[in-house]
Design a protein around this motif. Structure first.
Motif, PDB file in Angstrom:
ATOM      1  N   ILE A 188      15.792  18.106   2.318  1.00 11.86           N
ATOM      2  CA  ILE A 188      15.482  17.230   3.599  1.00 11.86           C
ATOM      3  C   ILE A 188      15.456  15.791   3.524  1.00 11.86           C
ATOM      4  N   PRO A 189      16.146  15.112   4.365  1.00  9.95           N
ATOM      5  CA  PRO A 189      16.110  13.561   4.219  1.00  9.95           C
ATOM      6  C   PRO A 189      14.542  13.140   4.784  1.00  9.95           C
ATOM      7  N   MET A 190      14.382  12.042   4.071  1.00  8.88           N
ATOM      8  CA  MET A 190      12.961  11.609   4.205  1.00  8.88           C
ATOM      9  C   MET A 190      12.999  10.118   4.316  1.00  8.88           C
ATOM     10  N   ILE A 191      12.049   9.865   5.126  1.00 14.38           N
ATOM     11  CA  ILE A 191      11.926   8.297   5.655  1.00 14.38           C
ATOM     12  C   ILE A 191      10.354   8.172   5.198  1.00 14.38           C
ATOM     13  N   ALA A 192      10.314   7.010   4.265  1.00 11.24           N
ATOM     14  CA  ALA A 192       8.977   6.458   3.880  1.00 11.24           C
ATOM     15  C   ALA A 192       8.667   5.408   5.069  1.00 11.24           C
ATOM     16  N   ASN A 193       7.293   5.716   5.245  1.00 14.59           N
ATOM     17  CA  ASN A 193       6.404   4.714   6.280  1.00 14.59           C
ATOM     18  C   ASN A 193       5.023   4.344   5.831  1.00 14.59           C
ATOM     19  N   GLY A 194       4.835   3.122   5.963  1.00 18.42           N
ATOM     20  CA  GLY A 194       3.398   2.711   5.590  1.00 18.42           C
ATOM     21  C   GLY A 194       3.362   1.962   4.358  1.00 18.42           C
ATOM     22  N   GLY A 195       2.896   0.520   4.658  1.00 23.70           N
ATOM     23  CA  GLY A 195       2.844  -0.383   3.544  1.00 23.70           C
ATOM     24  C   GLY A 195       3.890  -0.866   2.952  1.00 23.70           C
ATOM     25  N   SER A 225       0.753  -1.438   0.091  1.00 20.61           N
ATOM     26  CA  SER A 225       0.022   0.106   0.194  1.00 20.61           C
ATOM     27  C   SER A 225       0.744   1.222  -0.093  1.00 20.61           C
ATOM     28  N   VAL A 226       2.157   1.078  -0.129  1.00 22.18           N
ATOM     29  CA  VAL A 226       3.063   2.317  -0.369  1.00 22.18           C
ATOM     30  C   VAL A 226       2.684   3.030  -1.472  1.00 22.18           C
ATOM     31  N   VAL A 227       2.241   2.391  -2.286  1.00 27.01           N
ATOM     32  CA  VAL A 227       1.803   3.184  -3.455  1.00 27.01           C
ATOM     33  C   VAL A 227       0.907   3.975  -3.518  1.00 27.01           C
TER      34      VAL A 227
END
Length: 353
Positions: A241-248, A223-225
């Motif tokens: 800005i450093p970015m962390i993807a979260n979720g799915g 579901s990250v899509v």
């Protein structure tokens, strides 16, 4: 070919781009050791809630700041089934976890009023936390607060915490802003990274007693899509800005998609519940295979492969095509009403040709 997964994230050096998010599992020493052995780059410890910090302030004879008294009253009134009996216990836990771990250990503060957390943030730094995640929740503004006022509150919160600690501060933002990229640009001077996005519970209505209920559940694998477009937008508007993807994020494919959409690291939580810490090794092995197949030797080279998102005209044309494609309904059966997934026609593309 020598390959290096080392990831630099807002002052932290991670052995890999996979971070395990805050959850009760990371409170267990054996799970943390398994997570580390599987190749995780960092661990976020379970959250401490601002209600508990408010009681800590009271025990340490600190004058309540604006909005703190209701937190103290709420904490005293309700017997929460919390993982940490008090904030002092949390500090001891953070110290023990940071001493035991060879990868960065990130403490997590959950709430909406940073004024309550300021002194406690210093304690977290002194006790050994390598970074602090601010799990920012939106307070109940009774529906009268403007979007700009809510953003102002968040900007003030992150700036207040960042001004009193030297360790990195990461803001975990909920997915409800009109322009997350604009907000990221506003807070970039006060944080060393953002986590996109913090989960929010669904609200359900029980028809038996006509009461609203909050429902939590594991995020669906893949579901990250649903977040990729916003990841690309934030990266385009605020690339520094450093970015962390979260979720799915539950597979190598999910992780690679997030990294190629602008994320510097990915956060997994639900996947740990489903498959255990070994899913980290599975994700990393697949990432290594992908990088080898594209002759990529490090994370910076991988970032250089990011495709350029399509311009507005191409996205608009794809949108129109998707909504105007005729759909053929399947013959009636016991699954009547379902439409075959391959009958939706052209849906456009986010990447350039």
């Amino acid at each position: 070919m020598s390959l290096n997964l080392e990831t630099r994230l807002g002052g932290l050096v991670l052995p890999s781009p996979v971070i395990v998010g805050a959850c009760p599992l990371t409170a267990k020493e054996n799970v943390r050791l398994a997570i580390e052995s599987a190749g995780a780059g960092a661990i976020v410890l379970p959250s401490l809630f601002e209600e508990q910090v408010a009681l800590w302030n009271q025990r340490n004879r600190r004058e309540p700041v604006v909005g703190e008294r209701p937190l103290r009253e709420r904490a005293a009134k309700h017997d929460f089934d919390l993982q940490w009996h008090d904030a002092e216990t949390y500090l001891s836990f953070v110290n023990r976890a940071s001493v035991q771990s060879t990868i960065p250990v990130i403490a997590s503060l959950n709430g909406s009023r940073s004024e309550v957390w300021v002194d406690f943030a210093r304690e977290l730094e002194d006790t050994g936390a390598h970074a602090i995640e601010l799990n920012l929740t939106i307070a109940d503004f009774d529906g009268y607060e403007s979007a700009a006022a809510i953003e102002d509150e968040i900007c003030q919160s992150v700036a207040a915490i960042d001004s009193v600690v030297d360790i990195p501060v990461f803001a975990k933002l909920p997915p409800l802003f009109t322009s997350v990229g604009h907000l990221a640009r506003r807070i970039q001077s006060g944080v060393q990274g953002v986590v996109l996005f913090g989960p929010e519970p669904d609200m359900d209505l029980c028809l038996d007693d006509l009461h609203f209920q909050c429902r939590w559940g594991l995020t669906e694998k893949g579901s990250v899509v649903h977040s990729l477009r916003r990841l690309t937008q934030v990266h385009a508007m605020c690339p520094s800005i450093p970015m962390i993807a979260n979720g799915g994020i539950g597979s190598t494919e999910d992780a690679i998609k997030a990294l190629l959409s602008g994320a510097d690291a990915v956060m997994v939580t639900s996947a740990i519940y489903r498959e255990g810490p070994s899913v980290i090794r599975t994700i990393l092995d697949g990432l290594v295979q992908f990088m080898n197949s594209h002759s990529v030797t490090g994370m910076r080279q991988l970032a250089a492969m990011r495709p350029v998102p399509a311009d507005w005209e191409k996205r608009r044309l794809g949108y129109i095509a998707a909504l105007t494609t005729k759909v053929e309904a399947e013959p009636k059966s016991k699954d009547c009403g379902r439409v075959s997934g391959d009958r939706w026609g052209h849906v456009g593309t986010l990447g350039s040709a």
